[in-house]
Design a protein around this motif. Structure first.
Motif, PDB file in Angstrom:
ATOM      1  N   ALA A  12       7.186  -0.957   1.524  1.00 39.97           N
ATOM      2  CA  ALA A  12       6.663  -0.597   3.720  1.00 39.97           C
ATOM      3  C   ALA A  12       6.710  -1.898   4.289  1.00 39.97           C
ATOM      4  O   ALA A  12       6.672  -2.972   3.123  1.00 39.97           O
ATOM      5  N   GLU A  13       7.107  -2.046   5.527  1.00 40.79           N
ATOM      6  CA  GLU A  13       7.433  -3.556   5.774  1.00 40.79           C
ATOM      7  C   GLU A  13       6.239  -3.552   6.791  1.00 40.79           C
ATOM      8  O   GLU A  13       6.369  -2.227   8.158  1.00 40.79           O
ATOM      9  N   ARG A  14       5.254  -4.230   7.350  1.00 38.57           N
ATOM     10  CA  ARG A  14       4.331  -4.383   8.335  1.00 38.57           C
ATOM     11  C   ARG A  14       4.872  -5.491   9.045  1.00 38.57           C
ATOM     12  O   ARG A  14       5.234  -6.603   8.819  1.00 38.57           O
ATOM     13  N   PRO A  15       3.833  -5.710  10.981  1.00 37.20           N
ATOM     14  CA  PRO A  15       4.117  -6.772  11.248  1.00 37.20           C
ATOM     15  C   PRO A  15       4.220  -8.182  10.581  1.00 37.20           C
ATOM     16  O   PRO A  15       4.697  -8.907  11.104  1.00 37.20           O
ATOM     17  N   ILE A  16       3.197  -8.013   9.710  1.00 39.11           N
ATOM     18  CA  ILE A  16       2.572  -8.639   9.074  1.00 39.11           C
ATOM     19  C   ILE A  16       3.424  -9.073   7.492  1.00 39.11           C
ATOM     20  O   ILE A  16       3.665 -10.579   6.664  1.00 39.11           O
ATOM     21  N   GLY A  17       4.373  -8.523   7.714  1.00 36.72           N
ATOM     22  CA  GLY A  17       5.199  -8.343   6.207  1.00 36.72           C
ATOM     23  C   GLY A  17       5.502  -7.011   5.679  1.00 36.72           C
ATOM     24  O   GLY A  17       5.039  -6.451   6.065  1.00 36.72           O
ATOM     25  N   SER A  18       6.865  -7.311   4.801  1.00 38.23           N
ATOM     26  CA  SER A  18       6.726  -6.530   3.654  1.00 38.23           C
ATOM     27  C   SER A  18       6.078  -6.527   2.170  1.00 38.23           C
ATOM     28  O   SER A  18       5.535  -7.608   1.313  1.00 38.23           O
ATOM     29  N   PHE A  19       5.974  -5.174   1.576  1.00 40.83           N
ATOM     30  CA  PHE A  19       5.076  -5.378   0.430  1.00 40.83           C
ATOM     31  C   PHE A  19       5.672  -3.838  -0.206  1.00 40.83           C
ATOM     32  O   PHE A  19       6.470  -3.132   0.044  1.00 40.83           O
ATOM     33  N   SER A  20       5.011  -4.072  -1.505  1.00 42.82           N
ATOM     34  CA  SER A  20       5.559  -3.077  -2.708  1.00 42.82           C
ATOM     35  C   SER A  20       4.563  -3.039  -4.130  1.00 42.82           C
ATOM     36  O   SER A  20       3.861  -4.138  -4.090  1.00 42.82           O
ATOM     37  N   ARG A  21       4.590  -1.778  -4.096  1.00 50.18           N
ATOM     38  CA  ARG A  21       3.540  -1.498  -5.289  1.00 50.18           C
ATOM     39  C   ARG A  21       4.237  -0.461  -6.253  1.00 50.18           C
ATOM     40  O   ARG A  21       4.793   0.278  -6.089  1.00 50.18           O
ATOM     41  N   GLY A  22       3.730  -0.789  -7.158  1.00 48.92           N
ATOM     42  CA  GLY A  22       5.465   0.144  -8.641  1.00 48.92           C
ATOM     43  C   GLY A  22       3.593   0.773  -9.620  1.00 48.92           C
ATOM     44  O   GLY A  22       2.632   0.712  -9.705  1.00 48.92           O
ATOM     45  N   LEU A  23       4.076   2.435  -9.410  1.00 55.37           N
ATOM     46  CA  LEU A  23       2.504   3.369 -10.228  1.00 55.37           C
ATOM     47  C   LEU A  23       3.047   3.320 -11.474  1.00 55.37           C
ATOM     48  O   LEU A  23       4.595   4.418 -11.358  1.00 55.37           O
ATOM     49  N   PHE A  24       3.190   3.440 -12.847  1.00 60.47           N
ATOM     50  CA  PHE A  24       3.672   4.170 -13.833  1.00 60.47           C
ATOM     51  C   PHE A  24       3.562   5.577 -13.621  1.00 60.47           C
ATOM     52  O   PHE A  24       1.825   5.535 -13.909  1.00 60.47           O
ATOM     53  N   LEU A  25       4.296   5.498 -14.142  1.00 59.83           N
ATOM     54  CA  LEU A  25       3.851   7.544 -14.412  1.00 59.83           C
ATOM     55  C   LEU A  25       4.220   8.116 -15.899  1.00 59.83           C
ATOM     56  O   LEU A  25       4.880   7.797 -16.538  1.00 59.83           O
ATOM     57  N   GLY A  26       3.108   9.016 -16.001  1.00 61.08           N
ATOM     58  CA  GLY A  26       2.834   9.320 -17.796  1.00 61.08           C
ATOM     59  C   GLY A  26       4.044  10.019 -17.800  1.00 61.08           C
ATOM     60  O   GLY A  26       4.712  10.881 -16.473  1.00 61.08           O
ATOM     61  N   GLU A  27       4.716  11.006 -18.851  1.00 63.70           N
ATOM     62  CA  GLU A  27       5.189  12.075 -19.426  1.00 63.70           C
ATOM     63  C   GLU A  27       5.785  12.750 -18.952  1.00 63.70           C
ATOM     64  O   GLU A  27       6.383  14.349 -19.067  1.00 63.70           O
ATOM     65  N   THR A  28       4.135  13.697 -19.039  1.00 67.26           N
ATOM     66  CA  THR A  28       3.758  14.913 -18.669  1.00 67.26           C
ATOM     67  C   THR A  28       3.870  15.034 -17.216  1.00 67.26           C
ATOM     68  O   THR A  28       3.313  15.798 -16.782  1.00 67.26           O
ATOM     69  N   LEU A  29       3.759  14.908 -16.212  1.00 67.12           N
ATOM     70  CA  LEU A  29       4.455  14.227 -14.657  1.00 67.12           C
ATOM     71  C   LEU A  29       5.273  15.220 -14.182  1.00 67.12           C
ATOM     72  O   LEU A  29       6.831  14.941 -15.275  1.00 67.12           O
ATOM     73  N   ASP A  30       5.683  15.377 -13.476  1.00 66.01           N
ATOM     74  CA  ASP A  30       7.135  16.498 -12.673  1.00 66.01           C
ATOM     75  C   ASP A  30       7.773  15.064 -11.280  1.00 66.01           C
ATOM     76  O   ASP A  30       7.127  15.858 -10.756  1.00 66.01           O
ATOM     77  N   THR A  31       8.055  14.289 -11.677  1.00 64.14           N
ATOM     78  CA  THR A  31       8.701  14.094 -11.054  1.00 64.14           C
ATOM     79  C   THR A  31       9.812  14.661 -10.180  1.00 64.14           C
ATOM     80  O   THR A  31      10.290  13.702  -8.695  1.00 64.14           O
ATOM     81  N   ASP A  32      10.211  15.282 -10.517  1.00 63.94           N
ATOM     82  CA  ASP A  32      11.169  16.161  -9.778  1.00 63.94           C
ATOM     83  C   ASP A  32      10.554  16.625  -8.505  1.00 63.94           C
ATOM     84  O   ASP A  32      11.071  17.272  -6.744  1.00 63.94           O
ATOM     85  N   ARG A  33       9.350  16.840  -8.245  1.00 69.05           N
ATOM     86  CA  ARG A  33       8.449  17.327  -6.936  1.00 69.05           C
ATOM     87  C   ARG A  33       7.098  16.804  -6.964  1.00 69.05           C
ATOM     88  O   ARG A  33       6.710  17.297  -6.233  1.00 69.05           O
ATOM     89  N   ILE A  34       7.551  15.425  -7.011  1.00 75.22           N
ATOM     90  CA  ILE A  34       6.486  14.612  -5.815  1.00 75.22           C
ATOM     91  C   ILE A  34       6.645  14.673  -4.281  1.00 75.22           C
ATOM     92  O   ILE A  34       7.829  15.286  -3.860  1.00 75.22           O
ATOM     93  N   ALA A  35       5.862  15.277  -3.349  1.00 78.73           N
ATOM     94  CA  ALA A  35       5.807  15.108  -2.507  1.00 78.73           C
ATOM     95  C   ALA A  35       4.437  14.049  -1.375  1.00 78.73           C
ATOM     96  O   ALA A  35       3.983  13.754  -2.774  1.00 78.73           O
TER      97      ALA A  35
END
Length: 72
Positions: A12-35
């Motif tokens: 994301a980019e905000r007036p105070i700068g940009s940032f990013s976050r990473g989240l490790f997903l388990g093998e049992t999650l359906d990454t094709d249907r993330i909303a």
């Protein structure tokens, strides 16, 4: 936002700068249907459990008797 090798990255980019976050997903999650939705400054992610990871019933035959179902 994108998923690569079971890591969900949100940038994301905000007036105070940009940032990013990473989240490790388990093998049992359906990454094709993330909303994702964004409302009132809140990012909401919905990550469903994959069908293959959901509990299921398996039929077991005991000797010559009728089949019985058990929950796993």
């Amino acid at each position: 936002m994108h998923v690569e090798q079971n890591v969900l990255t949100v940038k994301a980019e905000r007036p105070i700068g940009s940032f990013s976050r990473g989240l490790f997903l388990g093998e049992t999650l359906d990454t094709d249907r993330i909303a994702a939705s964004y409302d009132g400054g809140v990012l909401r992610l919905t990550i469903p459990v994959a069908e293959r990871a959901k509990p299921r019933k398996i039929e077991i035959r005991a000797g010559y008797g009728s089949p019985k179902k058990i929950d796993l």
